[in-house]
Design a protein around this motif. Structure first.
Motif, PDB file in Angstrom:
ATOM      1  N   HIS A 190       0.824  -1.212   0.000  1.00 37.62           N
ATOM      2  CA  HIS A 190       0.000   0.000   0.000  1.00 37.62           C
ATOM      3  C   HIS A 190       0.857   1.260   0.000  1.00 37.62           C
ATOM      4  O   HIS A 190       0.660   2.172  -0.812  1.00 37.62           O
ATOM      5  CB  HIS A 190      -0.906   0.012   1.233  1.00 37.62           C
ATOM      6  CG  HIS A 190      -2.033  -0.971   1.159  1.00 37.62           C
ATOM      7  ND1 HIS A 190      -2.890  -1.191   2.205  1.00 37.62           N
ATOM      8  CD2 HIS A 190      -2.450  -1.791   0.160  1.00 37.62           C
ATOM      9  CE1 HIS A 190      -3.793  -2.096   1.859  1.00 37.62           C
ATOM     10  NE2 HIS A 190      -3.530  -2.478   0.623  1.00 37.62           N
ATOM     11  N   ASN A 422      -8.101   3.217   0.823  1.00 38.63           N
ATOM     12  CA  ASN A 422      -8.684   1.867   0.920  1.00 38.63           C
ATOM     13  C   ASN A 422      -9.958   1.809   1.765  1.00 38.63           C
ATOM     14  O   ASN A 422     -10.183   0.822   2.465  1.00 38.63           O
ATOM     15  CB  ASN A 422      -7.650   0.884   1.475  1.00 38.63           C
ATOM     16  CG  ASN A 422      -7.222   1.234   2.897  1.00 38.63           C
ATOM     17  OD1 ASN A 422      -7.314   2.385   3.321  1.00 38.63           O
ATOM     18  ND2 ASN A 422      -6.748   0.250   3.633  1.00 38.63           N
ATOM     19  N   GLU A 431      -7.398   2.318  -4.448  1.00 42.33           N
ATOM     20  CA  GLU A 431      -6.664   1.053  -4.589  1.00 42.33           C
ATOM     21  C   GLU A 431      -7.235   0.253  -5.758  1.00 42.33           C
ATOM     22  O   GLU A 431      -8.405   0.383  -6.109  1.00 42.33           O
ATOM     23  CB  GLU A 431      -6.778   0.248  -3.290  1.00 42.33           C
ATOM     24  CG  GLU A 431      -5.892  -0.977  -3.250  1.00 42.33           C
ATOM     25  CD  GLU A 431      -6.031  -1.758  -1.958  1.00 42.33           C
ATOM     26  OE1 GLU A 431      -5.382  -2.809  -1.840  1.00 42.33           O
ATOM     27  OE2 GLU A 431      -6.807  -1.334  -1.074  1.00 42.33           O
TER      28      GLU A 431
END
Length: 490
Positions: A190, A422, A431
């Motif tokens: 991430h 997210n 995302e």
């Protein structure tokens, strides 16, 4: 008598003829107006007027092509028609090679390698754990812990069918990484994507039940990728001024090293580097209580102490901005990415909010997002959403995100927040998402479409700020304050 009756009959016929004539004329006029409206081409808007001092080429075409930001109008019928047309086009072109379906772009992330310095003033909201499933029974733990985590581990590749347990999966989109747990490996992926977009600060949603292990892991990974972490203090049971002060003290004592990942900004008037905190739904606590914490003379004041900080309040209504001023906050942010869902989240009101902030030396931080689309698994009510229930916003193949960015830049935002990386439950994530039956997707774009868009807009933001710096001939001294923290709390 007969003559009078004949005259009356003649008058009635004349009146009927007149009414028919008026009706036909009105109908023809309406057709003419519709024809001219449809056939008249849209006026081309002049580019932004900039001084001819050699710096005009810094501003890209994307930013100068529109002089006025017009908020997107929502017509659900038209949007549904457009979605159907797009699906038909995809079906027609399904026999083409994969490269043609994505516009000749690779679906891998190699084409998104960043070529510019990331900006610490672009913040993105990040969720340490995602409530993939709706709880089937009341639990004292927040979503993402206990039985929920066990279900995610057991169903890491779960697919969803509309008529198969419709209350289980709580997301409208399906992630490319499937229903993951927030492990260190996932956080590394991430944060690598976030920094590659050019974003320099992650806003971590936090409350006292947040896992200590996960918190330290997130800070460690952020430090590895040279990302700063700002804390958003969420609303939690029995949140008081005393508990908020304790929260700020905890982060200052635990992560309060200016060389570490906790986000610090230089405040020139205090000659100090101060950490940045967001407070969700700050208006739920009275002004008088906030004064005790944020005014210099307050009983619990953090001002002038080792726990001093830049504190921003989440606002929703027009009245909340006055609360921010009276309570002693350093500024405010809008959080909700749904244009029109509340006063603060409405793009056309951002100009007024920016003027108000400048008048009272406050920091205005607008929030933008790619859209808002949830399955409404959790029961919503007017009190939770500031009197608004219709907060769903279509992504419009990235156009909604584009208009939000242009509006923020047009209003001279010093810090821009993105909601979110997210938050799959609200459908605001950037995302990567993949097409799965029963879920929405980013087609006709690739799974990484909104990561690409974010990267390009962060680059536009940097060019825009660079242009302002050069045009206004700002020195490095004023740049530290004005450009990075808005000349307001400095």
């Amino acid at each position: 008598m007969t003559v009078f009756g004949h005259h009356k009959l003649s008058s009635i016929k004349s009146m009927k003829l007149f009414i028919c004539l008026v009706g036909v004329t009105s109908f023809l006029l309406l057709i003419f107006c519709l024809y001219t409206t449809i056939s008249t081409p849209e006026k081309e808007v002049a580019p932004l007027s900039l001084p001819n001092d050699g710096y005009q080429n810094v501003v890209s075409y994307e930013l100068r092509r529109s002089q006025t930001i017009v908020p997107e109008k929502y017509n659900e019928h038209q949007v549904r028609e457009r979605i159907i047309r797009d699906k038909i086009k995809r079906l027609v072109g399904s026999n083409k090679p994969p490269q043609a379906a994505t516009g000749g772009r690779s679906s891998s992330s190699d084409h998104r390698n960043r070529t510019f310095t990331k900006s610490r003033n672009v913040h993105i909201f990040y969720h340490g754990s995602v409530a993939w499933y709706k709880p089937t029974e009341p639990t004292p733990h927040p979503p993402g812990g206990g039985k929920l985590l066990a279900r995610i581990y057991a169903n890491s590749s779960v697919s969803f069918r509309p008529h198969d347990e419709p209350t289980v999966v709580n997301t409208a989109f399906y992630p490319k990484r499937k229903l993951y747990n927030t492990s260190e490996a996932i956080v590394r992926e991430h944060f690598d994507e976030i920094q590659n977009c050019g974003i320099g600060t992650v806003v971590l949603g936090w409350e006292p039940h947040f896992s200590e292990y996960q918190l330290r892991m997130i800070f460690k990974v952020a430090h590895h990728f040279d990302l700063k972490v700002a804390i958003e203090v969420l609303e939690y049971p029995d949140r008081t001024i005393e508990s908020v002060r304790s929260n700020i003290k905890y982060f200052a004592d635990t992560f309060g090293d200016t060389t570490g990942p906790l986000c610090y900004y230089r405040v020139l008037s205090k000659q100090r580097n101060l950490p940045l905190f967001y407070v969700r739904k700050a208006y739920r606590i009275p002004d008088s209580d906030w004064k005790r914490l944020l005014n210099r003379n307050g009983i619990l004041s953090i001002r002038g102490t080792s726990y001093d900080a830049i504190v921003l309040a989440h606002i929703a209504s027009e009245e909340h901005k006055s609360m921010v001023r009276r309570a002693g906050f350093d500024g405010f942010y809008t959080y909700l990415p749904s244009n029109g869902a509340s006063y603060a989240s409405t793009w056309k009101n951002w100009n007024d909010l920016k003027r108000f902030a400048d008048s009272y030396r406050l920091l205005f931080v607008p929030t933008i997002g790619p859209g808002f689309y949830d399955r409404k698994k959790y029961q919503r009510n007017v009190h939770q959403n500031h009197g608004i229930t219709n907060i769903k916003r279509y992504r419009s193949n990235g156009q909604y995100f584009d208009v939000g960015w242009r509006t923020a830049l047009k209003n001279g935002a010093q810090i821009v927040t993105i909601n979110s990386y997210n938050n799959w439950v609200d459908g605001t994530q950037i995302e990567a998402a993949i097409p799965v039956f029963g879920f929405r997707d980013y087609l006709p774009g690739p799974p990484e479409k909104y990561l690409d868009l974010t990267q390009s807009w962060v680059e536009e933001y940097i060019k825009y700020k660079l242009n302002n710096i050069r045009i206004n001939k700002k020195t490095e001294l004023t740049l530290n304050c004005y450009e990075f923290i808005n000349a307001t709390i400095c």
